[in-house]
Enzyme design. Structure first.
Site, PDB file in Angstrom:
ATOM      1  N   LYS A 111       0.832  -1.218   0.000  1.00  0.00           N
ATOM      2  CA  LYS A 111       0.000   0.000   0.000  1.00  0.00           C
ATOM      3  C   LYS A 111       0.867   1.269   0.000  1.00  0.00           C
ATOM      4  O   LYS A 111       0.598   2.226  -0.735  1.00  0.00           O
ATOM      5  CB  LYS A 111      -0.913  -0.031   1.233  1.00  0.00           C
ATOM      6  CG  LYS A 111      -1.693   1.231   1.493  1.00  0.00           C
ATOM      7  CD  LYS A 111      -2.708   1.525   0.416  1.00  0.00           C
ATOM      8  CE  LYS A 111      -3.426   2.837   0.702  1.00  0.00           C
ATOM      9  NZ  LYS A 111      -4.229   3.272  -0.440  1.00  0.00           N
TER      10      LYS A 111
ATOM     11  N   LYS B 272       0.304  11.679   5.583  1.00  0.00           N
ATOM     12  CA  LYS B 272       0.557  10.550   6.501  1.00  0.00           C
ATOM     13  C   LYS B 272       1.143   9.362   5.730  1.00  0.00           C
ATOM     14  O   LYS B 272       2.144   8.765   6.131  1.00  0.00           O
ATOM     15  CB  LYS B 272      -0.764  10.154   7.177  1.00  0.00           C
ATOM     16  CG  LYS B 272      -0.689   8.992   8.135  1.00  0.00           C
ATOM     17  CD  LYS B 272      -1.379   7.700   7.743  1.00  0.00           C
ATOM     18  CE  LYS B 272      -2.723   7.741   7.151  1.00  0.00           C
ATOM     19  NZ  LYS B 272      -3.375   6.450   6.950  1.00  0.00           N
TER      20      LYS B 272
HETATM   21  P1  NAD Z   1     -12.283   9.194   7.730  1.00  0.00           P
HETATM   22  O1  NAD Z   1     -11.706  10.178   8.683  1.00  0.00           O
HETATM   23  O2  NAD Z   1     -13.298   9.654   6.733  1.00  0.00           O
HETATM   24  O3  NAD Z   1     -12.953   7.980   8.544  1.00  0.00           O
HETATM   25  C1  NAD Z   1     -12.508   7.549   9.793  1.00  0.00           C
HETATM   26  C2  NAD Z   1     -13.728   7.352  10.708  1.00  0.00           C
HETATM   27  O4  NAD Z   1     -13.249   6.872  11.948  1.00  0.00           O
HETATM   28  C3  NAD Z   1     -14.492   8.650  10.988  1.00  0.00           C
HETATM   29  O5  NAD Z   1     -15.882   8.458  10.699  1.00  0.00           O
HETATM   30  C4  NAD Z   1     -14.261   8.896  12.481  1.00  0.00           C
HETATM   31  O6  NAD Z   1     -15.390   9.481  13.132  1.00  0.00           O
HETATM   32  C5  NAD Z   1     -14.016   7.487  12.976  1.00  0.00           C
HETATM   33  N1  NAD Z   1     -13.243   7.410  14.220  1.00  0.00           N
HETATM   34  C6  NAD Z   1     -12.167   8.151  14.588  1.00  0.00           C
HETATM   35  N2  NAD Z   1     -11.714   7.750  15.791  1.00  0.00           N
HETATM   36  C7  NAD Z   1     -12.517   6.733  16.189  1.00  0.00           C
HETATM   37  C8  NAD Z   1     -12.572   5.911  17.336  1.00  0.00           C
HETATM   38  N3  NAD Z   1     -11.675   6.050  18.328  1.00  0.00           N
HETATM   39  N4  NAD Z   1     -13.539   4.975  17.406  1.00  0.00           N
HETATM   40  C9  NAD Z   1     -14.442   4.822  16.414  1.00  0.00           C
HETATM   41  N5  NAD Z   1     -14.448   5.580  15.291  1.00  0.00           N
HETATM   42  C10 NAD Z   1     -13.503   6.518  15.192  1.00  0.00           C
HETATM   43  O7  NAD Z   1     -11.037   8.527   6.989  1.00  0.00           O
HETATM   44  P2  NAD Z   1     -11.065   7.711   5.592  1.00  0.00           P
HETATM   45  O8  NAD Z   1     -10.795   8.628   4.453  1.00  0.00           O
HETATM   46  O9  NAD Z   1     -12.264   6.828   5.569  1.00  0.00           O
HETATM   47  O10 NAD Z   1      -9.733   6.841   5.773  1.00  0.00           O
HETATM   48  C11 NAD Z   1      -9.713   5.667   6.557  1.00  0.00           C
HETATM   49  C12 NAD Z   1      -8.432   4.904   6.212  1.00  0.00           C
HETATM   50  O11 NAD Z   1      -8.462   4.511   4.831  1.00  0.00           O
HETATM   51  C13 NAD Z   1      -7.149   5.712   6.400  1.00  0.00           C
HETATM   52  O12 NAD Z   1      -6.147   4.901   6.947  1.00  0.00           O
HETATM   53  C14 NAD Z   1      -6.795   6.159   4.997  1.00  0.00           C
HETATM   54  O13 NAD Z   1      -5.410   6.410   4.841  1.00  0.00           O
HETATM   55  C15 NAD Z   1      -7.275   4.976   4.197  1.00  0.00           C
HETATM   56  N6  NAD Z   1      -7.597   5.264   2.784  1.00  0.00           N
HETATM   57  C16 NAD Z   1      -8.356   6.348   2.461  1.00  0.00           C
HETATM   58  C17 NAD Z   1      -8.689   6.579   1.122  1.00  0.00           C
HETATM   59  C18 NAD Z   1      -9.539   7.775   0.701  1.00  0.00           C
HETATM   60  O14 NAD Z   1      -9.682   8.002  -0.519  1.00  0.00           O
HETATM   61  N7  NAD Z   1     -10.138   8.520   1.630  1.00  0.00           N
HETATM   62  C19 NAD Z   1      -8.244   5.703   0.127  1.00  0.00           C
HETATM   63  C20 NAD Z   1      -7.510   4.581   0.493  1.00  0.00           C
HETATM   64  C21 NAD Z   1      -7.193   4.372   1.844  1.00  0.00           C
END
Ligand code: NAD
Length: 295
Positions: free
Chosen positions: A170, A238
């Site tokens: 990744k 990050k």
């Molecule tokens: P996001 O911030 O939209 O989602 C994270 C969720 O976790 C939020 O809804 C938040 O309220 C919740 N959260 C935070 N702390 C928490 C806790 N202690 N307990 C329960 N829930 C909690 O982030 P995202 O964009 O969905 O990214 C998630 C992961 O996927 C990351 O590691 C990111 O690098 C990876 N990722 C993101 C993308 C993208 O296009 N956004 C693509 C590939 C990978």
């Protein structure tokens, strides 16, 4: 089967909703954001207030923004290692360092809980349409047992090796994507400064050897001036920081990625961390005093 899902944000939300729609499993979600929870309960998921509420689940997914949150949710007080039952399988869909994946797997294994690290690629659109790519690290037999569940939200889940190798795949993938995007930003600004019709430039690149998904994505966002976050610049920072750390740990000279990391640092310094990663082009726009837009 009872399935838990912790973190139903931009990526976890649509993947969770695909599991709800495409299986008969009972899905229980936990997230600190009530609006994110509501988008899943509207489709039939139950919601729980604490991680302990997922103790009866056979499989629990996590999709969380940064390694510190993953570590707290899995290995912290009241986390999955403390509250989950032996036999549970935890599947972490977040992007972490290989060391975090290995440490989380060890913390869970000490409690008889299996883990797969399963970072994803393809963005929000492919998370929603069920074509998201998943690169899985961990025990091959545990992966094989969960393949039907992966198939309910991903058309392509590949087992790449032991714990840590999913993160390695990744981080290298995202390093390539962001370095391509930085080159695209620089090229587009060169085009704007040289006075070429930017629409024609994009048309030429799309059928030539400089074409890339990153160029297509960045040019469409820049031309429209629309940097609403699909993939937030903060998350890209990050990921690239973790990739540069991997280069350091493996002794590979960083000729390209550290410079792109500096570009993202500059963008964050300009207050662009919450915008889409494509907003990195605004660093060039600020330096050159001109925008890259096209009709
Ligand atoms: P996001 O911030 O939209 O989602 C994270 C969720 O976790 C939020 O809804 C938040 O309220 C919740 N959260 C935070 N702390 C928490 C806790 N202690 N307990 C329960 N829930 C909690 O982030 P995202 O964009 O969905 O990214 C998630 C992961 O996927 C990351 O590691 C990111 O690098 C990876 N990722 C993101 C993308 C993208 O296009 N956004 C693509 C590939 C990978």
């Amino acid at each position: 089967m009872k399935i838990g899902f912790i973190g139903v944000g931009n990526m976890g939300g649509p993947m969770c909703r695909n599991i709800i729609k495409n299986t008969n499993h009972q899905v229980m979600v936990h997230d600190l954001d009530p609006a994110a929870v509501a988008r899943c309960t509207a489709l039939g998921a139950a919601s729980v207030d604490s991680i302990a509420g997922l103790a009866g689940c056979e499989v629990v997914f996590t999709s969380l923004a940064v390694p510190a949150i993953v570590e707290a949710v899995i290995a912290g007080p009241g986390g999955l290692a403390a509250t989950g039952k032996p036999g549970m399988v935890v599947i972490d869909l977040s992007t972490n360092s290989p060391e975090t994946a290995q440490a989380m797997a060890a913390a869970l294994a000490a409690k008889g809980i299996a883990m797969l690290e399963a970072p994803v690629s393809g963005g929000v659109a492919r998370a929603a349409d069920g074509t998201i790519a998943v690169m899985v690290g961990g025990d091959a037999a545990v992966f094989a047992a969960q393949e039907p569940l992966f198939a309910s939200f991903s058309s392509k889940a590949i087992h790449v090796g032991d714990f840590g190798m999913g993160s390695v795949a990744k981080l290298i993938n995202n390093m390539l994507a962001f370095c391509n995007m930085a080159a695209a930003a620089e090229g587009l600004m060169m085009g704007a400064a040289a006075g070429i019709d930017l629409g024609k430039l994009a048309e030429v690149v799309s059928i030539s050897s400089g074409a890339s998904g990153s160029f297509t994505s960045l040019s469409s966002k820049a031309f429209a001036g629309n940097f609403a976050p699909g993939f937030a610049l903060d998350l890209a920072h990050k990921d690239l920081r973790l990739a540069v750390q991997l280069a350091d740990l493996t002794g590979v000279p960083g000729m390209v990625a550290p410079n792109v990391l500096n570009l993202l640092r500059a963008a964050r310094g300009m207050g662009l961390g919450g915008e889409d990663v494509g907003a990195m082009i605004k660093v060039y726009e600020g330096l050159m005093g001109r925008a890259v837009r096209a009709p």
